[in-house]
Design a protein around this motif. Structure first.
Motif, PDB file in Angstrom:
ATOM      1  N   VAL A  96      -3.423 -16.716  -2.635  1.00  0.00           N
ATOM      2  CA  VAL A  96      -3.815 -16.013  -1.413  1.00  0.00           C
ATOM      3  C   VAL A  96      -2.903 -16.455  -0.281  1.00  0.00           C
ATOM      4  N   LEU A  97      -2.348 -15.482   0.412  1.00  0.00           N
ATOM      5  CA  LEU A  97      -1.443 -15.748   1.519  1.00  0.00           C
ATOM      6  C   LEU A  97      -1.954 -15.021   2.751  1.00  0.00           C
ATOM      7  N   GLY A  98      -2.329 -15.757   3.784  1.00  0.00           N
ATOM      8  CA  GLY A  98      -2.743 -15.149   5.032  1.00  0.00           C
ATOM      9  C   GLY A  98      -1.528 -14.585   5.752  1.00  0.00           C
ATOM     10  N   CYS A  99      -1.654 -13.389   6.317  1.00  0.00           N
ATOM     11  CA  CYS A  99      -0.512 -12.762   6.972  1.00  0.00           C
ATOM     12  C   CYS A  99      -0.964 -11.738   8.001  1.00  0.00           C
ATOM     13  N   ARG A 100      -0.100 -11.455   8.951  1.00  0.00           N
ATOM     14  CA  ARG A 100      -0.397 -10.462   9.978  1.00  0.00           C
ATOM     15  C   ARG A 100      -0.170  -9.041   9.481  1.00  0.00           C
ATOM     16  N   GLU A 101       0.851  -8.837   8.645  1.00  0.00           N
ATOM     17  CA  GLU A 101       1.212  -7.490   8.198  1.00  0.00           C
ATOM     18  C   GLU A 101       1.300  -7.426   6.669  1.00  0.00           C
ATOM     19  N   PRO A 102       0.150  -7.257   6.003  1.00  0.00           N
ATOM     20  CA  PRO A 102       0.162  -7.203   4.543  1.00  0.00           C
ATOM     21  C   PRO A 102       1.096  -6.139   3.967  1.00  0.00           C
ATOM     22  N   GLU A 103       1.200  -4.977   4.603  1.00  0.00           N
ATOM     23  CA  GLU A 103       2.085  -3.919   4.081  1.00  0.00           C
ATOM     24  C   GLU A 103       3.536  -4.383   4.024  1.00  0.00           C
ATOM     25  N   VAL A 104       3.982  -5.056   5.082  1.00  0.00           N
ATOM     26  CA  VAL A 104       5.368  -5.538   5.143  1.00  0.00           C
ATOM     27  C   VAL A 104       5.607  -6.571   4.043  1.00  0.00           C
ATOM     28  N   LEU A 105       4.687  -7.528   3.927  1.00  0.00           N
ATOM     29  CA  LEU A 105       4.866  -8.548   2.888  1.00  0.00           C
ATOM     30  C   LEU A 105       4.701  -7.973   1.490  1.00  0.00           C
ATOM     31  N   ALA A 106       3.824  -6.983   1.330  1.00  0.00           N
ATOM     32  CA  ALA A 106       3.670  -6.367   0.009  1.00  0.00           C
ATOM     33  C   ALA A 106       4.978  -5.706  -0.431  1.00  0.00           C
ATOM     34  N   ARG A 107       5.608  -4.976   0.472  1.00  0.00           N
ATOM     35  CA  ARG A 107       6.899  -4.350   0.115  1.00  0.00           C
ATOM     36  C   ARG A 107       7.922  -5.420  -0.274  1.00  0.00           C
ATOM     37  N   PHE A 108       8.003  -6.483   0.526  1.00  0.00           N
ATOM     38  CA  PHE A 108       8.961  -7.550   0.256  1.00  0.00           C
ATOM     39  C   PHE A 108       8.681  -8.206  -1.096  1.00  0.00           C
ATOM     40  N   TRP A 109       7.457  -8.716  -1.287  1.00  0.00           N
ATOM     41  CA  TRP A 109       7.163  -9.456  -2.510  1.00  0.00           C
ATOM     42  C   TRP A 109       7.129  -8.557  -3.750  1.00  0.00           C
ATOM     43  N   CYS A 110       6.762  -7.286  -3.602  1.00  0.00           N
ATOM     44  CA  CYS A 110       6.845  -6.378  -4.753  1.00  0.00           C
ATOM     45  C   CYS A 110       8.293  -6.232  -5.220  1.00  0.00           C
ATOM     46  N   GLU A 111       9.219  -6.127  -4.285  1.00  0.00           N
ATOM     47  CA  GLU A 111      10.641  -6.044  -4.639  1.00  0.00           C
ATOM     48  C   GLU A 111      11.150  -7.348  -5.236  1.00  0.00           C
ATOM     49  N   VAL A 112      10.766  -8.476  -4.634  1.00  0.00           N
ATOM     50  CA  VAL A 112      11.228  -9.789  -5.120  1.00  0.00           C
ATOM     51  C   VAL A 112      10.739 -10.029  -6.545  1.00  0.00           C
ATOM     52  N   LEU A 113       9.464  -9.758  -6.799  1.00  0.00           N
ATOM     53  CA  LEU A 113       8.834 -10.134  -8.063  1.00  0.00           C
ATOM     54  C   LEU A 113       8.667  -8.985  -9.058  1.00  0.00           C
ATOM     55  N   ASP A 114       9.100  -7.778  -8.689  1.00  0.00           N
ATOM     56  CA  ASP A 114       8.875  -6.586  -9.504  1.00  0.00           C
ATOM     57  C   ASP A 114       7.374  -6.384  -9.741  1.00  0.00           C
ATOM     58  N   PHE A 115       6.594  -6.550  -8.666  1.00  0.00           N
ATOM     59  CA  PHE A 115       5.150  -6.337  -8.696  1.00  0.00           C
ATOM     60  C   PHE A 115       4.840  -4.942  -8.174  1.00  0.00           C
ATOM     61  N   VAL A 116       3.589  -4.554  -8.325  1.00  0.00           N
ATOM     62  CA  VAL A 116       3.078  -3.294  -7.785  1.00  0.00           C
ATOM     63  C   VAL A 116       1.819  -3.603  -6.971  1.00  0.00           C
ATOM     64  N   VAL A 117       1.438  -2.661  -6.110  1.00  0.00           N
ATOM     65  CA  VAL A 117       0.192  -2.796  -5.360  1.00  0.00           C
ATOM     66  C   VAL A 117      -0.957  -2.526  -6.321  1.00  0.00           C
ATOM     67  N   LEU A 118      -1.879  -3.471  -6.400  1.00  0.00           N
ATOM     68  CA  LEU A 118      -3.031  -3.335  -7.298  1.00  0.00           C
ATOM     69  C   LEU A 118      -4.283  -2.884  -6.564  1.00  0.00           C
ATOM     70  N   GLY A 119      -4.342  -3.156  -5.270  1.00  0.00           N
ATOM     71  CA  GLY A 119      -5.527  -2.765  -4.522  1.00  0.00           C
ATOM     72  C   GLY A 119      -5.362  -3.006  -3.032  1.00  0.00           C
ATOM     73  N   ARG A 120      -6.168  -2.266  -2.262  1.00  0.00           N
ATOM     74  CA  ARG A 120      -6.183  -2.386  -0.806  1.00  0.00           C
ATOM     75  C   ARG A 120      -7.626  -2.566  -0.357  1.00  0.00           C
ATOM     76  N   GLU A 121      -7.815  -3.406   0.647  1.00  0.00           N
ATOM     77  CA  GLU A 121      -9.127  -3.623   1.240  1.00  0.00           C
ATOM     78  C   GLU A 121      -9.227  -2.832   2.542  1.00  0.00           C
ATOM     79  N   ASP A 122     -10.435  -2.614   3.018  1.00  0.00           N
ATOM     80  CA  ASP A 122     -10.651  -1.878   4.261  1.00  0.00           C
ATOM     81  C   ASP A 122      -9.995  -2.549   5.468  1.00  0.00           C
ATOM     82  N   ASP A 123      -9.880  -3.870   5.451  1.00  0.00           N
ATOM     83  CA  ASP A 123      -9.291  -4.583   6.592  1.00  0.00           C
ATOM     84  C   ASP A 123      -7.762  -4.623   6.549  1.00  0.00           C
ATOM     85  N   GLY A 124      -7.152  -3.996   5.540  1.00  0.00           N
ATOM     86  CA  GLY A 124      -5.698  -3.980   5.417  1.00  0.00           C
ATOM     87  C   GLY A 124      -5.148  -5.002   4.446  1.00  0.00           C
ATOM     88  N   SER A 125      -5.986  -5.921   3.977  1.00  0.00           N
ATOM     89  CA  SER A 125      -5.540  -6.889   2.977  1.00  0.00           C
ATOM     90  C   SER A 125      -5.135  -6.147   1.709  1.00  0.00           C
TER      91      SER A 125
END
Length: 126
Positions: A9-38
């Motif tokens: 778990v990584l606390g962050c201000r902009e989950p979308e920005v970090l998701a794009r970055f880490w998905c590219e770094v690790l060849d991951f995909v988005v698995l889920g989104r929460e109502d609060d943006g997590s």
């Protein structure tokens, strides 16, 4: 029976920005989104596979103090120099934490400043 890491778990201000970055770094995909943006990102097979997922927990303010946990990554299909260039092009930046210059790893920071290391040794992507 022992435990194993299911997610980090990584606390962050902009989950979308970090998701794009880490998905590219690790060849991951988005698995889920929460109502609060997590968001949860991970390998294509999802939670419970051989790799832990990364949960990007939205925070309005960064947590106080330096994070005591950081991620180490290894290249899988190229050498360290080529992977360093790829990570820098994705938005990573070099981080100075008192290295001597003789280390076999590079200390970097993601777009929100979370430090991580690029290690030298290649590992199997599976």
């Amino acid at each position: 029976m022992a435990c194993r890491i299911g997610e980090l778990v990584l606390g962050c201000r902009e989950p979308e920005v970090l998701a794009r970055f880490w998905c590219e770094v690790l060849d991951f995909v988005v698995l889920g989104r929460e109502d609060d943006g997590s968001m949860e990102i991970g390998p294509r097979e999802g939670f419970g596979g051989p790799q832990p997922t990364l949960f990007l927990s939205r925070r309005d303010e960064p947590e106080q103090g330096k994070s005591r946990l950081h991620i180490d990554v290894n290249p899988t299909d190229r050498d360290q120099d080529a992977e360093l260039e790829r990570l820098l092009a994705l938005g990573a930046r070099r981080a100075e934490i008192g290295q001597t210059g003789d280390e076999q790893w590079h200390v970097l920071a993601d777009p929100e400043g979370n430090e991580f290391c690029l290690l030298k040794g290649r590992i199997d992507p599976v």
